[in-house]
Design an enzyme around this catalytic site. Structure first.
Site, PDB file in Angstrom:
ATOM      1  N   GLY B  10       9.479 -25.338   1.403  1.00  0.00           N
ATOM      2  CA  GLY B  10       9.727 -26.017   0.139  1.00  0.00           C
ATOM      3  C   GLY B  10       8.771 -25.620  -0.976  1.00  0.00           C
ATOM      4  O   GLY B  10       8.504 -26.413  -1.854  1.00  0.00           O
ATOM      5  N   ALA B  13       9.763 -20.607  -3.653  1.00  0.00           N
ATOM      6  CA  ALA B  13      10.961 -19.899  -3.172  1.00  0.00           C
ATOM      7  C   ALA B  13      12.001 -20.895  -2.680  1.00  0.00           C
ATOM      8  O   ALA B  13      13.189 -20.781  -3.003  1.00  0.00           O
ATOM      9  CB  ALA B  13      10.583 -18.922  -2.054  1.00  0.00           C
ATOM     10  N   GLU B  46       0.879 -19.362 -11.418  1.00  0.00           N
ATOM     11  CA  GLU B  46       1.685 -18.161 -11.368  1.00  0.00           C
ATOM     12  C   GLU B  46       1.888 -17.566 -12.743  1.00  0.00           C
ATOM     13  O   GLU B  46       2.150 -18.279 -13.701  1.00  0.00           O
ATOM     14  CB  GLU B  46       3.061 -18.482 -10.779  1.00  0.00           C
ATOM     15  CG  GLU B  46       3.047 -18.589  -9.273  1.00  0.00           C
ATOM     16  CD  GLU B  46       3.026 -17.224  -8.586  1.00  0.00           C
ATOM     17  OE1 GLU B  46       2.962 -16.196  -9.278  1.00  0.00           O
ATOM     18  OE2 GLU B  46       3.059 -17.222  -7.343  1.00  0.00           O
ATOM     19  N   LYS B  75       3.181 -15.949 -22.226  1.00  0.00           N
ATOM     20  CA  LYS B  75       2.587 -14.710 -21.723  1.00  0.00           C
ATOM     21  C   LYS B  75       3.260 -13.515 -22.378  1.00  0.00           C
ATOM     22  O   LYS B  75       4.468 -13.328 -22.231  1.00  0.00           O
ATOM     23  CB  LYS B  75       2.766 -14.655 -20.205  1.00  0.00           C
ATOM     24  CG  LYS B  75       2.297 -13.365 -19.595  1.00  0.00           C
ATOM     25  CD  LYS B  75       2.505 -13.361 -18.101  1.00  0.00           C
ATOM     26  CE  LYS B  75       2.118 -11.997 -17.542  1.00  0.00           C
ATOM     27  NZ  LYS B  75       2.477 -11.865 -16.140  1.00  0.00           N
ATOM     28  N   VAL B 183       9.000 -27.520  11.518  1.00  0.00           N
ATOM     29  CA  VAL B 183      10.009 -26.911  12.390  1.00  0.00           C
ATOM     30  C   VAL B 183       9.307 -26.494  13.676  1.00  0.00           C
ATOM     31  O   VAL B 183       8.293 -25.791  13.629  1.00  0.00           O
ATOM     32  CB  VAL B 183      10.638 -25.677  11.706  1.00  0.00           C
ATOM     33  CG1 VAL B 183      11.612 -24.975  12.648  1.00  0.00           C
ATOM     34  CG2 VAL B 183      11.329 -26.078  10.419  1.00  0.00           C
ATOM     35  N   GLU B 340       1.297  -7.180 -10.995  1.00  0.00           N
ATOM     36  CA  GLU B 340       2.253  -7.141 -12.103  1.00  0.00           C
ATOM     37  C   GLU B 340       3.146  -8.376 -12.091  1.00  0.00           C
ATOM     38  O   GLU B 340       4.267  -8.358 -12.595  1.00  0.00           O
ATOM     39  CB  GLU B 340       3.077  -5.854 -12.060  1.00  0.00           C
ATOM     40  CG  GLU B 340       2.320  -4.612 -12.559  1.00  0.00           C
ATOM     41  CD  GLU B 340       2.208  -4.543 -14.089  1.00  0.00           C
ATOM     42  OE1 GLU B 340       2.765  -5.408 -14.772  1.00  0.00           O
ATOM     43  OE2 GLU B 340       1.551  -3.599 -14.582  1.00  0.00           O
ATOM     44  N   THR B 342       5.000  -9.981  -9.917  1.00  0.00           N
ATOM     45  CA  THR B 342       6.364  -9.757  -9.449  1.00  0.00           C
ATOM     46  C   THR B 342       6.823 -10.741  -8.378  1.00  0.00           C
ATOM     47  O   THR B 342       7.978 -10.671  -7.950  1.00  0.00           O
ATOM     48  CB  THR B 342       6.503  -8.325  -8.893  1.00  0.00           C
ATOM     49  OG1 THR B 342       5.413  -8.084  -8.004  1.00  0.00           O
ATOM     50  CG2 THR B 342       6.496  -7.315  -9.998  1.00  0.00           C
ATOM     51  N   ILE B 344       7.473 -14.071  -8.249  1.00  0.00           N
ATOM     52  CA  ILE B 344       8.597 -14.947  -8.590  1.00  0.00           C
ATOM     53  C   ILE B 344       9.812 -14.122  -8.983  1.00  0.00           C
ATOM     54  O   ILE B 344      10.941 -14.487  -8.684  1.00  0.00           O
ATOM     55  CB  ILE B 344       8.184 -15.952  -9.686  1.00  0.00           C
ATOM     56  CG1 ILE B 344       7.198 -16.953  -9.069  1.00  0.00           C
ATOM     57  CG2 ILE B 344       9.393 -16.669 -10.269  1.00  0.00           C
ATOM     58  CD1 ILE B 344       6.792 -18.089  -9.952  1.00  0.00           C
TER      59      ILE B 344
END
Lengths: 500, 500
Positions: B10, B13, B46, B75, B183, B340, B342, B344
């Protein structure tokens, strides 16, 4: 020492449309480069010189050159075309029109064509081309330029030209000379290749002169008079495309000028008919293994009512793996020879010319720069080949020619496209793509290729709402076309403005 | 019957996936997300790419509300310090160099002036995004493409620990279910190997048709349960650890992220509304955790507001991100260091492709293969772009920099570098995250200068090119100076809720 000075002298070989277009573009974009055209008449198998139907890219090519459409169209007795009607390509299916530009309007969560397919699965009968405003223009024989802002129904189609090649050649030649290209009327007698580095050292002409240059641009058609002196490598594509002969005929202009051409499948190939204000051109493209030249000639005469212009010409379908080698670059059919289906012959030449301008190296012609040029050229040519092949492999005609064509090994790129499309109607994106997504869709749907399942994104909307939206689109397309001028009237108005 | 989607994990992503599926495919799937509050999320503050805006828009998220909730800042790009050489600094902007009106990249003109010895200044001065960044200015770009203030793009810097709860509210409001807990078991079908269910610590068994693995580095389903092999790229990207520590913001609020080269890696600095994120990404083969932690503590500018914490990772990706009925999104599928921004972006692309290729209950290999092809392409292209940052350096002051400077490159990258060095050419692709301006920014920012330029940049007299460049530089500076201060703009546009 590599020669890192800029290229200053270019020789363009070939006095046809391709050669003069190359000369004009070089002078226009790189005016500090001197250009001499060795203006030998094009060979009969140089199809880009003879076929009048062109793709929408020609408008951008003219725009970049600063050549107005008034000159390119009105003064050459040329016309417009918004697409091609395909008849008989997929068994008993109705004819379809391949037009350029948007089909339907995007609505909801995903592409129009996926909604169209969902409705089709639910029993809808309206063909995909019903939702192309350009196809409606084509059916009605009407034309105007794309217009209106985004969202306007007439804003989203593209058009090509229906050239009158002889007069267009004169125009392009005059235009290139106006931009400073020099003309040298002669034939190439011999190509001198330098022993030390394998570069082209010069051309010996039949008038006794020798011309030298930093770069030689070979626009001599399939024979590739200069480029073939450097190596003879050739990738044969006859295993992908079945036709190897073309025969052309020319008749008078029709009483009512259409704005599309027609391409009709026959038992051993296909024939076309395309009209400009000055003439109607006809052609038959076929496989010599299935049809003799004399029978082909007779068939063309019967169907067109016109006299063939010259004997059948052989086409050897395929490409040179390295169109640019050392100081010689092959353009158009000197680099890649395709059959005329979908009218890519002149387009491929324009694309190579644009690429030469954009990637002009220095006199060294460093392999790393040429490799990138050749890589792009290869990707473009292969994708066009796949698009042409699509027409044959999705046909379900039963004659031996068609059965042979359908049994050809499908190259990976096309196989991937077909697999993905058949699964759920998606089309993979490819680099160096000539035909836009909607062109692929036109042909796929037109030939009766349907995805197995509807796309999940389309079911966020109830089918009744999709049908209502599509009904509205269809109505507005119909309402749009009827008040527009006929193609002939539109050209007539342009001519009057040109004369004034 | 809708496809039962089970999302495991959770974090960013997981909740991005759940929100997108619930919003876009409400009739096709049910979404059940399991997460454990005892397992932390990696999100360390992030920095994103402009693509995130399209994702938010598709989900109907208001920009101001999102920024306020996640305490976000704007940004304009990323500042790289000490990379090419100690003392160097450049900004990789989102947007173009020049005014965007020329058909060739501005860097060709810049190169021409530079090679002629003209006082051309840094390429940075010809980018609207860079200049606004340097002055700590921000406003939304203009829509009019003629305007110089339309030539930059923007993304956000936000608190990832707040983004997940923000998306959770959205996803739950659209019907996504959530189960709290760990899990403990994964049950696979004995024949097909597909995952049938997961078992929770509570004993609850959750069945599903499609499992989305968002479990992070541990890759609980794809890596652990299905054993999908990992393709290790650490020989090119040797960083395998990071130590993170937020601090108070005590300088002005920069509208860019900083990536500052360090002895054995690099340090990020991400300014948010309420704090500044800091972290040192390093290679444990070249430095110890203690030394890295000390170096970070020394370097941060403000008062620390948490203890340093260490993360471990390996650069690379799973051979397939989608195997059987399990799709991995985010760190469960692969890891590329955040140089760089990347992370997200890769999550977002995986979700976009999953939505477009969303399967039926019975999964078609065609969809799965296409998903993997598209995601692999994203990873591979970003990988090369990241490697370039390390390799393009003259630094030899530490063993780490010596290693990356002299390591063998993937051939896909060395060819790109050679082509740029030769004539400033960028291999173009239309799909993919980093386009021409990004590559140009890093090459030139790290002192890889072209030895030649596009021939078209050589047409105008050099004095005229110099005058135009100078005018452009002044115009950009004036436009940047006219923009409001970044912090002031945020206060009026999207200030965070007090004590939220």
């Amino acid at each position: 020492m590599p020669d890192s000075r800029p290229i200053r002298d270019v020789v363009v070989a070939g006095g046809g449309i391709v050669g003069w277009s190359a000369a004009a573009a070089l002078r226009r974009h790189l005016p500090n480069v001197g250009v001499t055209v060795i203006a030998d008449a094009p060979a009969p198998d140089a199809l880009a010189e003879r076929i009048g139907s062109t793709l929408p890219s020609i408008a951008a090519f003219h725009g970049d050159l600063g050549l107005s459409e008034m000159n390119a169209v009105a003064r050459t007795a040329s016309g417009y075309r918004v697409g091609t009607q395909f008849e008989g390509w997929a068994g008993n299916r109705p004819a379809y029109v391949h037009t350029y530009g948007e089909h339907g309007r995007p609505f909801g969560a995903t592409s129009f064509h996926l909604y169209w397919h969902r409705v089709r699965q639910a029993g809808g009968t309206a063909s995909f081309d019903t939702f192309s405003p350009a196809a409606e223009l084509a059916r009605m024989g009407r034309f105007v330029h794309p217009q209106g802002g985004p969202g306007s129904i007439l804003a989203s189609f593209e058009y090509g030209l229906q050239l009158n090649p002889a007069r267009y050649l004169d125009l392009m030649r005059a235009f290139a000379v106006h931009l400073g290209a020099r003309e040298h009327q002669a034939k190439i007698a011999q190509v001198d290749v330098r022993g030390e580095d394998g570069f082209v050292g010069g051309l010996r002409l039949d008038d006794g002169q020798v011309v030298t240059a930093d770069l030689f641009v070979d626009c001599t058609g399939p024979a590739a008079r200069i480029r073939s002196a450097l190596d003879a490598k050739f990738e044969d594509w006859s295993c992908y495309l079945p036709c190897d002969r073309v025969i052309l005929a020319e008749g008078t202009a029709p009483a009512s000028l259409p704005v599309m051409d027609s391409v009709v499948a026959m038992s051993s190939g296909w024939r076309w008919q395309a009209a400009s204000p000055a003439r109607t051109s006809h052609g038959l493209v076929y496989a010599s293994a299935h049809l003799s030249d004399s029978k082909a000639e007779r068939a063309l005469r019967v169907h067109s009512g016109a006299e063939p212009r010259g004997p059948a010409v052989a086409i050897r379908i395929g490409r040179r793996p390295d169109p640019w080698l050392r100081n010689c670059v092959a353009v158009g059919e000197a680099a890649v020879a395709l059959e005329p289906l979908e009218w890519t012959n002149l387009h491929v030449a324009h694309s190579a010319i644009d690429r030469i301008v954009a990637m002009m190296p220095d006199r060294e012609c460093a392999p790393i720069e040429l490799a990138e040029f050749n890589r792009q050229s290869a990707a473009e040519a292969e994708r066009i080949r796949d698009f042409l092949m699509l027409h044959y492999v999705t046909s379900d005609r039963r004659e031996p020619f068609w059965r042979d064509a359908a049994a050809m090994r499908i190259p990976d790129g096309l196989a991937h496209t077909l697999r993905l499309f058949r699964e759920r109607g998606r089309l993979p994106f490819q680099e160096e793509e000539t035909f836009a997504r909607d062109s692929w869709l036109s042909v796929l749907f037109g030939q009766g290729v349907l995805p197995h399942r509807a796309d999940p994104l389309t079911d966020a909307l109830p089918i009744a709402r999709i049908e209502a939206a599509m009904g509205q689109m269809r109505d507005s397309i119909r309402a749009m076309a009827s008040p527009l001028p006929t193609h002939a009237d539109y050209l007539g108005n342009m001519m009057r403005r040109a004369v004034r | 019957m809708p496809v039962r989607v089970v999302v495991v994990g959770g974090g960013t992503a997981g909740w991005m996936t759940a929100a997108a599926l619930a919003k876009l495919l409400p009739h096709r799937c049910t979404v059940h997300l399991v997460e454990s509050e005892t397992i932390g999320i990696v999100g360390v503050g992030e920095a994103t790419l402009p693509h995130i805006r399209a994702f938010n828009e598709r989900l109907g998220i208001s920009e101001a509300e999102f920024m306020s909730s996640t305490r976000a800042t704007f940004k304009l790009g990323i500042e790289f310090k000490n990379w090419g050489a100690i003392g160097d600094s450049y900004i990789h902007p989102f947007g173009t160099f020049g005014d965007g009106q020329s058909e060739i990249g501005f860097h060709h003109y810049w190169t021409r002036l530079r090679l002629a010895g003209r006082p051309v200044g840094s390429l940075d001065e010809y980018s609207m995004g860079v200049m606004a960044g340097r002055l700590n200015r921000f406003q939304l770009p203009e829509k009019d493409h003629e305007s110089i203030a339309s030539t930059f793009g923007y993304a956000y810097q936000f608190d990832a620990t707040l983004f997940a709860p923000f998306l959770r509210r959205l996803a739950e409001s659209m019907g996504a279910r959530r189960t709290e807990g760990r899990v403990v078991g994964v049950d696979r079908n004995g024949e097909s190997g597909d995952i049938e269910s997961i078992t929770m610590e509570s004993g609850e068994v959750i069945e599903g048709d499609l499992f989305v693995d968002c479990s992070g580095f541990i890759s609980l389903l794809l890596g652990k349960a299905l054993g999908e092999p990992f393709r290790d790229w650490s020989r090119w990207l040797p960083a395998d650890s990071a130590v993170a520590m937020p601090c108070r913001t005590e300088t002005s609020l920069t509208p860019y992220t900083s990536a500052i080269a360090m002895p054995s890696g690099w340090r990020w600095r991400i300014p948010l509304q309420h704090r500044t994120g800091n972290g040192y990404v390093y290679s444990s083969a070249f430095t110890s955790d203690e030394a890295a932690r000390d170096a970070l503590v020394d370097a941060v500018e403000g008062e620390p507001i948490a203890d340093p914490r260490v993360l471990r990772f390996v650069a690379g990706r799973r051979e397939r991100s989608w195997a059987h009925n399990c799709v991995a999104v985010g760190l469960a599928s692969g890891f590329l260091e955040p140089l760089e921004s990347t992370s997200i972006y890769l999550i977002q692309q995986a979700i976009t492709y999953l939505v477009e290729l969303f399967p039926e209950k019975r999964i078609s290999p065609v969809d799965r293969d296409e998903f993997n092809r598209l995601i692999d392409l994203e990873y591979d292209r970003i990988r090369d772009f990241l490697i370039l940052h390390y390799h393009a350096t003259t630094r030899s002051d530490t063993p780490f920099w010596d290693y990356v400077r002299t390591m063998d490159l993937p051939s896909t990258l060395s060819e790109k570098i050679d082509l740029f060095r030769r004539r400033g050419r960028i291999v173009k692709y239309r799909e993919g995250v980093f386009l021409e301006a990004s590559w140009v920014a890093v090459y030139i920012g790290q002192n890889i200068f072209p030895e030649g330029h596009d021939a078209r940049a050589g047409v105008l007299p050099i004095g005229e090119v110099a005058d135009r460049a100078e005018a452009l530089r002044s115009r950009i500076r004036a436009a940047a100076e006219a923009m409001p201060d970044h912090a002031a703009y945020i206060r009026s546009y999207c200030a965070m809720a007090e004590a939220a």
